[in-house]
Enzyme design. Structure first.
Site, PDB file in Angstrom:
ATOM      1  N   LEU A   1       0.878  -1.168   0.000  1.00 14.24           N
ATOM      2  CA  LEU A   1       0.000   0.000   0.000  1.00 14.24           C
ATOM      3  C   LEU A   1       0.915   1.218   0.000  1.00 14.24           C
ATOM      4  CD1 LEU A   1      -2.989   0.900   0.168  1.00 14.24           C
ATOM      5  CD2 LEU A   1      -2.772   0.860   2.655  1.00 14.24           C
ATOM      6  N   ASP A   2       0.789   2.074  -1.003  1.00 17.64           N
ATOM      7  CA  ASP A   2       1.700   3.208  -1.171  1.00 17.64           C
ATOM      8  C   ASP A   2       1.789   4.059   0.091  1.00 17.64           C
ATOM      9  OD1 ASP A   2       2.265   2.500  -3.744  1.00 17.64           O
ATOM     10  OD2 ASP A   2       0.970   4.000  -4.689  1.00 17.64           O
ATOM     11  N   PRO A   3       2.965   4.674   0.362  1.00 21.83           N
ATOM     12  CA  PRO A   3       3.081   5.560   1.523  1.00 21.83           C
ATOM     13  C   PRO A   3       2.022   6.658   1.553  1.00 21.83           C
ATOM     14  CG  PRO A   3       5.249   5.097   0.636  1.00 21.83           C
ATOM     15  CD  PRO A   3       4.255   4.496  -0.332  1.00 21.83           C
TER      16      PRO A   3
END
EC number: 5.4.99.25
Length: 302
Positions: free
Chosen positions: A42-44
């Site tokens: 899950l992207d930052p």
């Protein structure tokens, strides 16, 4: 403190600004668990549901990697950026002349199978190098379109130029690209300003916990937050085995479906979760050609 052999699934509500690997490492330290893994990055810049697998649950993490995902996202119409989100530089701005009805109509056009061109700012590799490295060097490389499936796409709110929508999509879907493509369909462009994951396969954000809450909890309270291993498998039909069949199954033996007290309600070649008479998970099997064939075994019966 010694590392623990712990089995289960932690439903983590990841904050914005933290990478999935950093979130995993923090949770692993808190639980002092020997073996742990996450179920897809899950992207930052995104928040929300990040299921973490401990111990025997790691054997089934691939199932969540392949599962559909659900997100709530906000896009800003009229502004395109280099990255497709609020972190990038502005490429251009355009007037937003559409109304809510036009937005709803545009969303409806993206339900079903669609072709997406992966963004340059992504971890996909070309000649062994991530695309984002080319992008940061000011280079653009050709990318092939990929077919993904949008299962559902619904408008949550429309306060133009901001539009919030909820999407359930197949593995490999870029919600940033979806927002950009919707913006182009509306003739004004768009970029993503918020992304929150609310579902991964059968798991939902409703029961997730934050790292701050885990930090403040006792070890017993943290352990109580773990879901059982079979939380990952709740969509599979189940079958129970008596003691003799359970022993054979755990030794990797194939069982005839005719030997079972009740045949599993599974399609030919379908996967089933297997329990003993005491409702302990033994593993996952495939039901095919009249046989129940072990696929993955749970050695602890967690």
């Amino acid at each position: 403190m010694a590392r623990r052999a712990l089995d289960g699934v932690l439903l983590l509500d990841k904050p914005v600004g933290l990478s999935s690997n950093d979130a995993l490492m923090r949770a692993k330290r808190l639980y002092q668990v020997k073996k742990a893994g996450h179920t897809g990055t899950l992207d930052p810049l995104a928040s929300g549901l990040l299921p973490l697998c401990f111990g025997e649950a790691t054997k089934f993490s691939q199932d969540l990697l392949e599962a559909d995902k659900t997100y709530e996202a906000t896009m800003r119409l009229g502004v395109r950026t280099t990255t497709g989100d609020a972190e990038g530089d502005v490429l251009d701005t355009r007037d937003v002349s559409c109304d809510e009805a036009a937005v709803r109509a545009a969303l409806a056009r993206f339900v079903g199978e669609i072709v997406q061109v992966p963004p340059m700012y992504s971890a996909l590799k070309r000649d062994g190098k991530p695309l984002y490295e080319y992008a940061r060097a000011g280079q653009t490389v050709e990318r092939e379109g990929r077919t993904v499936t949008i299962r559902a796409l619904a408008l949550v709110s429309c306060a133009l130029p901001d539009v919030t929508f909820r999407v359930t999509c197949s593995k490999g879907t870029y919600v940033r690209t979806l927002a950009e493509d919707i913006g182009e369909a509306l003739g004004c462009g768009a970029h993503l300003t918020m992304l929150r994951r609310t579902g991964v396969g059968p798991l939902t954000l409703e029961h997730a916990v934050t790292l701050d809450a885990l930090d403040a909890a006792t070890q017993d309270e943290r352990d109580a937050r773990l879901a059982p291993v079979d939380a990952l498998l709740s969509t599979f039909p189940c079958v129970k085995l008596d003691a003799a069949l359970a022993t054979r199954f755990l030794h990797g033996q194939r069982l005839k479906l005719s030997e079972l007290a009740a045949r599993p309600d599974a399609a030919e070649g379908g996967r089933v979760r297997v329990y003993d008479a005491d409702d302990r998970l033994l593993g996952v099997a495939r039901a095919s050609e009249g046989v129940l064939a072990p696929e993955r075994l749970v050695v602890t019966g967690a």
